[in-house]
Design an enzyme around this catalytic site. Structure first.
Site, PDB file in Angstrom:
ATOM      1  N   HIS A  20      57.537  -8.165  46.286  1.00  0.00           N
ATOM      2  CA  HIS A  20      56.755  -9.412  46.283  1.00  0.00           C
ATOM      3  C   HIS A  20      58.685 -10.022  45.817  1.00  0.00           C
ATOM      4  CE1 HIS A  20      52.791  -9.421  44.659  1.00  0.00           C
ATOM      5  NE2 HIS A  20      53.200 -10.429  45.220  1.00  0.00           N
ATOM      6  N   LYS A  44      40.871 -16.830  44.058  1.00  0.00           N
ATOM      7  CA  LYS A  44      41.232 -15.998  43.168  1.00  0.00           C
ATOM      8  C   LYS A  44      41.458 -16.795  41.509  1.00  0.00           C
ATOM      9  CE  LYS A  44      44.630 -13.066  46.393  1.00  0.00           C
ATOM     10  NZ  LYS A  44      46.363 -13.368  45.773  1.00  0.00           N
ATOM     11  N   ARG A  93      52.985  -8.235  55.589  1.00  0.00           N
ATOM     12  CA  ARG A  93      52.399  -6.307  55.417  1.00  0.00           C
ATOM     13  C   ARG A  93      51.817  -6.271  56.697  1.00  0.00           C
ATOM     14  NH1 ARG A  93      49.233  -6.911  49.441  1.00  0.00           N
ATOM     15  NH2 ARG A  93      48.154  -7.842  50.822  1.00  0.00           N
ATOM     16  N   SER A 131      48.410  -7.229  43.917  1.00  0.00           N
ATOM     17  CA  SER A 131      49.022  -7.175  42.448  1.00  0.00           C
ATOM     18  C   SER A 131      47.138  -6.779  42.044  1.00  0.00           C
ATOM     19  CB  SER A 131      48.980  -8.443  42.087  1.00  0.00           C
ATOM     20  OG  SER A 131      50.647  -9.322  42.664  1.00  0.00           O
TER      21      SER A 131
HETATM   22  O1  PNS Z   1      49.414 -14.614  46.949  1.00  0.00           O
HETATM   23  P1  PNS Z   1      48.621 -15.785  47.388  1.00  0.00           P
HETATM   24  O2  PNS Z   1      47.336 -15.693  46.605  1.00  0.00           O
HETATM   25  O3  PNS Z   1      48.252 -15.450  48.925  1.00  0.00           O
HETATM   26  O4  PNS Z   1      49.445 -16.750  47.536  1.00  0.00           O
HETATM   27  C1  PNS Z   1      48.058 -17.817  48.232  1.00  0.00           C
HETATM   28  C2  PNS Z   1      49.134 -19.820  47.722  1.00  0.00           C
HETATM   29  C3  PNS Z   1      49.270 -19.991  46.453  1.00  0.00           C
HETATM   30  C4  PNS Z   1      50.674 -19.141  48.452  1.00  0.00           C
HETATM   31  C5  PNS Z   1      48.634 -20.308  49.107  1.00  0.00           C
HETATM   32  O5  PNS Z   1      46.788 -20.477  48.064  1.00  0.00           O
HETATM   33  C6  PNS Z   1      48.885 -22.129  48.451  1.00  0.00           C
HETATM   34  O6  PNS Z   1      49.656 -22.571  48.810  1.00  0.00           O
HETATM   35  N1  PNS Z   1      48.604 -22.611  47.138  1.00  0.00           N
HETATM   36  C7  PNS Z   1      48.758 -23.961  46.925  1.00  0.00           C
HETATM   37  C8  PNS Z   1      47.835 -25.120  47.311  1.00  0.00           C
HETATM   38  C9  PNS Z   1      47.717 -25.680  48.504  1.00  0.00           C
HETATM   39  O7  PNS Z   1      48.842 -25.778  49.113  1.00  0.00           O
HETATM   40  N2  PNS Z   1      47.058 -24.851  49.219  1.00  0.00           N
HETATM   41  C10 PNS Z   1      47.131 -25.263  51.030  1.00  0.00           C
HETATM   42  C11 PNS Z   1      47.866 -24.102  51.741  1.00  0.00           C
HETATM   43  S1  PNS Z   1      47.166 -23.725  53.573  1.00  0.00           S
END
Ligand code: PNS
Length: 162
Positions: A20, A44, A93, A131
């Protein structure tokens, strides 16, 4: 890249890793302002609170003056509109990331047509770093020094072993 653009760099960061941090650092070199967002991911169950994740990221990037770190629990597309961000930066990745990232990019575009998702290819050494792998190694007493900065290593060990 334009230094006028505000970019957002979202993720769970549970916890932040060298993978990250590489993406955040490269984004900070490309854009005028980068906002790292510790965002909610419904699929998650995070080990660290949003506040802890924000603090750990801040500890790792004391010298990146154009980077802000925040927690936001709403939709990314709305946050981007609120702060006038027009770029979402994500690290890619292995190919296994692609389907999920593509889906999120298209959804965010639908929700906020002013925002573009840009993918930065991860460094080869971070290709399989995640992570969850860091947490698993810490839980089993392994050495996580090659995956996270020294400055947050103990925070991770303390929390995981609780
Ligand atoms: O590190 P991650 O868990 O792959 O990140 C995912 C994340 C946090 C970027 C995604 O779940 C997100 O954007 N969450 C915020 C809520 C949102 O906007 N959801 C719709 C996105 S499609």
């Amino acid at each position: 890249m334009s230094k006028e653009i505000i970019a957002i760099c979202p993720g769970s960061f549970d916890p932040v890793t060298y993978g990250h941090l590489d993406i955040i650092t490269r984004a900070s070199n490309m854009f005028g302002k980068v906002i790292v967002i510790v965002a909610g991911n419904l699929s998650k169950n995070c080990s660290f609170s949003p506040e802890e994740r924000v603090e750990m990221i801040k500890k790792c990037i004391p010298n990146l003056d154009n980077v802000e770190v925040v927690h936001y629990s709403g939709l990314l597309a709305d946050y981007a509109a609120e702060v006038g961000a027009t770029a979402i930066i994500k690290g890619l990745r292995a190919m296994s990331d692609f389907e999920y990232e593509f889906q999120m990019a298209l959804t965010n575009k639908k929700l906020n047509p002013n925002v573009e998702t840009l993918f930065l290819t991860t460094k080869a050494e971070n290709m399989y770093l995640s992570s969850s792998m860091v947490k698993q190694i810490a839980l089993m007493g392994g050495d996580i020094s090659s995956f996270v900065p020294e400055v947050i290593k103990q925070d991770i060990i303390d929390r995981i072993k609780k």
